[in-house]
Each structure stands twice: as structure tokens, then as C-alpha cells.
Design an enzyme around this catalytic site. Structure first.
Site, short mmCIF file in Angstrom:
data_model
loop_
_atom_site.label_atom_id
_atom_site.label_comp_id
_atom_site.label_asym_id
_atom_site.label_seq_id
_atom_site.Cartn_x
_atom_site.Cartn_y
_atom_site.Cartn_z
N GLY A 1 -5.52 -3.10 4.36
CA GLY A 1 -5.30 -3.26 5.80
C GLY A 1 -6.59 -3.31 6.61
O GLY A 1 -6.74 -4.15 7.50
N SER A 2 -7.51 -2.43 6.30
CA SER A 2 -8.75 -2.36 7.09
C SER A 2 -9.54 -3.66 6.97
O SER A 2 -10.02 -4.20 7.97
CB SER A 2 -9.61 -1.18 6.64
OG SER A 2 -8.91 0.03 6.82
N ASN B 1 1.60 3.45 13.61
CA ASN B 1 1.58 4.33 12.44
C ASN B 1 1.76 5.80 12.77
O ASN B 1 2.06 6.60 11.91
CB ASN B 1 0.29 4.13 11.65
CG ASN B 1 -0.95 4.21 12.51
OD1 ASN B 1 -1.08 3.49 13.50
ND2 ASN B 1 -1.85 5.09 12.17
N GLN C 1 2.43 -1.19 8.87
CA GLN C 1 3.57 -0.26 8.83
C GLN C 1 4.91 -0.99 8.90
O GLN C 1 5.96 -0.35 8.84
CB GLN C 1 3.48 0.74 9.99
CG GLN C 1 2.29 1.68 9.92
CD GLN C 1 2.40 2.72 8.82
OE1 GLN C 1 3.48 3.03 8.32
NE2 GLN C 1 1.27 3.27 8.43
N SER D 1 -0.96 -4.18 3.86
CA SER D 1 -1.60 -3.36 2.83
C SER D 1 -0.57 -2.86 1.82
O SER D 1 0.48 -2.34 2.20
CB SER D 1 -2.28 -2.16 3.50
OG SER D 1 -2.84 -1.32 2.52
N ALA D 2 -0.88 -3.01 0.52
CA ALA D 2 0.12 -2.72 -0.53
C ALA D 2 0.48 -1.24 -0.66
O ALA D 2 1.64 -0.91 -0.96
CB ALA D 2 -0.38 -3.24 -1.87
N HIS D 3 -0.49 -0.34 -0.42
CA HIS D 3 -0.20 1.07 -0.72
C HIS D 3 0.73 1.70 0.32
O HIS D 3 1.13 2.85 0.18
CB HIS D 3 -1.48 1.88 -0.91
CG HIS D 3 -2.25 2.17 0.34
ND1 HIS D 3 -2.14 3.38 1.01
CD2 HIS D 3 -3.14 1.44 1.04
CE1 HIS D 3 -2.96 3.36 2.07
NE2 HIS D 3 -3.56 2.20 2.12
N THR E 1 -14.33 -11.84 -7.69
CA THR E 1 -13.32 -11.96 -8.74
C THR E 1 -12.03 -11.27 -8.29
O THR E 1 -12.07 -10.14 -7.83
CB THR E 1 -13.86 -11.32 -10.05
OG1 THR E 1 -15.08 -11.97 -10.37
CG2 THR E 1 -12.87 -11.47 -11.18
N CYS F 1 -6.52 9.51 9.82
CA CYS F 1 -7.88 9.21 10.26
C CYS F 1 -8.34 10.16 11.35
O CYS F 1 -9.53 10.35 11.53
CB CYS F 1 -7.95 7.78 10.76
SG CYS F 1 -7.07 6.66 9.69
C1 PLP Z 1 -3.00 2.45 6.84
C2 PLP Z 1 -3.17 1.50 7.96
C3 PLP Z 1 -4.25 0.61 8.01
C4 PLP Z 1 -5.35 0.63 6.97
O1 PLP Z 1 -4.92 0.11 5.74
P1 PLP Z 1 -5.79 0.40 4.42
O2 PLP Z 1 -5.14 -0.45 3.37
O3 PLP Z 1 -5.67 1.85 4.14
O4 PLP Z 1 -7.17 -0.04 4.72
C5 PLP Z 1 -4.33 -0.28 9.05
N1 PLP Z 1 -3.39 -0.30 10.02
C6 PLP Z 1 -2.34 0.51 10.01
C7 PLP Z 1 -1.32 0.43 11.10
C8 PLP Z 1 -2.18 1.45 8.99
O5 PLP Z 1 -1.14 2.29 9.00
#
Ligand code: PLP
Length: 388
Positions: free
Chosen positions: A71-72, A151, A179, A199-201, A237, A329
């Protein structure tokens, strides 16, 4: 004692099916997707499959999906690249006061580079006013970036209306959907989204992988210079195991979305009702009442007057419950959450706030135990408080 994990907005547990899908790409099929040998061809094939699978979940074309480290990175890329590519048209961008730091800190970096940023205020439930947004738009505005789902307090923003407004004024629209993706159905074309971060996690996939959707026709510069991966726009890669895992997690999240969301939102409402009933001077932050349907299904964000949030978290952790004080954060720093301040929470109450975020793995028993603990801990901490 089993840990009760209620911090799913920070990160999620990877599903066993996801790990299983990834494993062969660490061990047997490790070939470089750019290689000419057949081991490379296999990587190239799964990369294309993953891209197609992901694209189909948001109504995009395959070539509009760019894999990133999360995400970042996607947020950084979207903002910096649009500013660089469109600065001949103007140097003004609009975002909101309650974005994730990946957006806010990128925006303040861009201010040091000669761009002007308007940070739109939000109302007491975390919504932006379309009227204020339109009033903030200028001749030299090149980009609007508004998150899909907040978030911290779970507000779901009117993305389609915002997209329409941007396009009516010829302005590009980016949304941080980290989110939202995997939780609510997203159609980038119908919602008039030009760029979108995922973001996958955050949906039971692996950490360190995500994607940026970039609409066809946008001439954005490369974010990482080097090889020709990701159509020359993001060198390096490819993280094949991560990408395969993200595609698997996306498939599962979309397959089970309706059932999961219904289950999670019921548990959310059950938890909110119990906590509000069993404690005094407790406040629900974010959308409520009529607007509960505009609240993320997994989000319970509460303020308990005269209870120090940090002590509360530690006590919960001692009992095996993982929650969060606002966002990952901001915890650890001494400033109260910028999101709570943006919605007008007073500073003292902001320090007395906790976020619980559920997932489809959360059970009724876990919520019952958490509610029992909340009641006990709140009354114990208030007995110790000199002002209560
Ligand atoms: C967690 C989050 C991010 C950052 O994502 P990462 O994959 O951890 O870098 C960005 N935006 C929102 C709204 C998030 O909740």
C-alpha cells in the site's frame, strides 16, 4: 490460552490456502519470469494469470495492474508520478485530513517540491462534503486523492460520487483502497477511478506485496528505474510467490465476500451493543445509527472517558487480546491520532480510544470474552483514575 486477534486493519493472518499456493514458487518454480528457459516461462505464466485474476476482481484490463511492494509504495507512486507527469497543467492537489500517513507524508513531501495541497476537513463521522470538495477544485488542480475506507474509524466514502465530480472537472482521481479491497465490491470503471492502491496483507495475503491500478492512457513515469518488468514502469525481479499469494487471497476474499461481510458486521454490531450497554461514558467513533451501513463491517472504534488507552491495551494484551490504539502508525508516538482530531474528538478522549478490528476468523466466543474483559478493565482503571 489462545490469542484473540482483533487488529485486522493493521494486518491479517495469511490463509493456509494462500501459503500452500505460494510454496512451490519458493522451492520448485523459482525461475526468473524474464528468463528464456522453461522454468522462467512457468513464472511468466503464473504472473500473467495472477494479473488477469486481479484485474477481473475490479473490472480492469490486465495491463492496468502494476504489482508493487504494498500500500505505501502504491500510494507514493500514484501521488508522485501524477504530480511529475501533469505539473505542466497545474501544481495543486486535493486530499483529506484523515488519509493514511502513506498519503499525508507523501503530500507534505510534494509541498516541499513546489506543489500546493488542500487537506479537506471531514465531518464528525469521517465523511467529506462533496460541496466542499467541488469548491476546493481549481483550474490548476491535477489530482484528488481520497481513501475508500478509513483505516481507523471505518468510514466508507462515496467514491463513485467523488470520481464523477473529479471527471466533470477534468481532474484525475486516486483512491487508497487498502481497507476496501476484498471487503466491498469495487468496479474501477463504474466508480470512475483513475488510480487505486491495494495491499495483500490486509486481506489475508502475504506482506510486502500489493498493486497499483493505473487506468490506460495515463502517461506516468517509472517509479523504480531499472529493468523492463511491469511494462517498464516498476523495475525489479517480480515477487512471484508474493504475487501468487495475493492472487489466491483475492480469489478467496471475493468468493466468500458476501457471507463473510454479513457474518463480520453482525459480530461488530453485537460487540458495539454489548460494550455500549455494559459501560458508562463510552463513545462509538465513526459512522453510527443510520450511517452504520457506511461503516467498515469489521470496525469497532471506541473512546472510554478517563481510561488511558495505552494502559487499557497493555491490560488487554496480558489477557491475550490484541487490539490497537487508533492506528499502528500512531501508536508509540505521543500525538493523538490525526483521524480522531480531524473528526473533532477532544484530545483527552482521543488518548482514551481503542480500535478493535474483526475478521471472518473472529468467533462469538472471542467477542464475548473481549466484552467481559473490557467491562472489568474499564472499571479497574477508572478506580485508579484520580478524576473519575
Ligand atoms: C495499511 C495501510 C496502508 C499501507 O499499506 P502497506 O502495505 O502496509 O504499506 C496504506 N493505506 C491504508 C488505508 C492502510 O490501512
Amino acid at each position: 490460552m489462545k490469542e484473540i486477534y482483533l487488529d485486522n486493519a493493521a494486518t491479517t493472518r495469511m490463509k493456509p490456502e494462500v501459503l500452500e499456493a505460494m510454496l512451490p514458487y519458493f522451492t520448485d518454480y523459482y525461475g526468473n519470469a524474464s528468463g528464456v528457459y522453461s522454468l522462467g516461462a512457468r513464472s511468466k505464466m503464473v504472473l500473467d494469470q495472477a494479473r488477469g485474476k486481479i484485474a477481473s476482481t475490479i473490472g480492469a484490463y490486465e495491463e492496468e495492474i502494476f504489482f508493487t511492494s504494498g500500500g505505501s509504495e502504491s500510494d507514493n507512486w500514484a501521488l508522485k508520478a501524477v504530480c511529475e507527469a501533469y505539473q505542466h497543467k497545474g501544481k495543486h492537489i486535493i486530499t483529506t485530513q484523515m488519509e493514511h500517513h502513506a498519503i499525508l507524508h507523501t503530500a507534505s513531501y510534494l509541498e516541499t517540491r513546489g506543489f500546493e495541497v488542500t487537506y479537506l476537513p471531514v465531518d464528525h463521522e469521517g465523511f467529506v462534503s462533496l460541496k466542499e470538495l467541488e469548491e476546493a477544485m481549481r483550474e490548476d488542480t491535477i489530482l484528488v486523492s481520497v481513501m475508500y475506507v478509513n483505516n481507523e474509524i471505518g468510514s466508507i466514502l462515496p467514491i463513485k460520487e467523488i470520481g464523477e465530480l473529479c471527471h466533470k472537472h477534468g481532474i484525475l482521481f486516486h483512491t487508497d483502497a487498502v481497507q476496501a479491497y476484498g471487503h466491498i465490491p469495487i468496479h474501477v470503471k463504474e466508480n470512475q477511478i483513475d488510480l487505486m492502491s491495494v495491499s495483500a496483507h490486509k486481506f489475508h495475503g502475504p506482506k510486502g506485496v500489493g498493486f497499483l491500478y493505473i487506468k490506460n492512457g495515463l502517461e506516468l513515469s517509472s517509479f523504480i528505474h531499472g529493468g523492463s518488468q511491469e511494462r517498464g514502469r516498476r523495475a525489479g525481479t517480480e515477487n512471484i510467490p508474493g504475487i501468487v499469494g495475493m492472487a489466491k487471497a483475492a480469489e478467496l476474499a471475493h468468493r466468500d465476500m458476501e457471507v463473510n461481510e454479513e457474518k463480520i458486521s453482525k459480530l461488530r454490531d453485537y460487540m458495539i451493543n454489548r460494550v455500549m450497554k455494559e459501560n458508562t461514558q463510552v463513545f462509538l467513533n465513526g459512522p453510527k445509527g443510520e450511517n452504520i451501513k457506511l461503516r467498515a463491517s469489521n470496525n469497532v472504534h471506541l473512546s472510554f472517558a478517563h481510561v488511558a488507552g495505552e494502559s487499557f491495551l497493555i491490560r488487554l494484551d496480558m489477557e491475550g487480546v490484541a487490539a490497537s490504539a487508533g492506528s499502528a502508525c500512531t501508536s508509540g508516538s505521543t500525538d493523538p491520532s490525526h483521524v480522531l482530531l480531524a473528526i473533532g474528538t477532544d484530545r483527552e478522549l482521543a488518548y482514551s480510544s481503542l480500535r478493535f478490528t474483526l475478521s471472518e476468523e473472529t468467533t462469538r466466543e472471542e467477542i464475548d470474552r473481549t466484552c467481559d474483559l473490557i467491562r472489568q478493565i474499564v472499571s479497574q482503571l477508572r478506580e485508579l483514575s484520580p478524576i473519575f
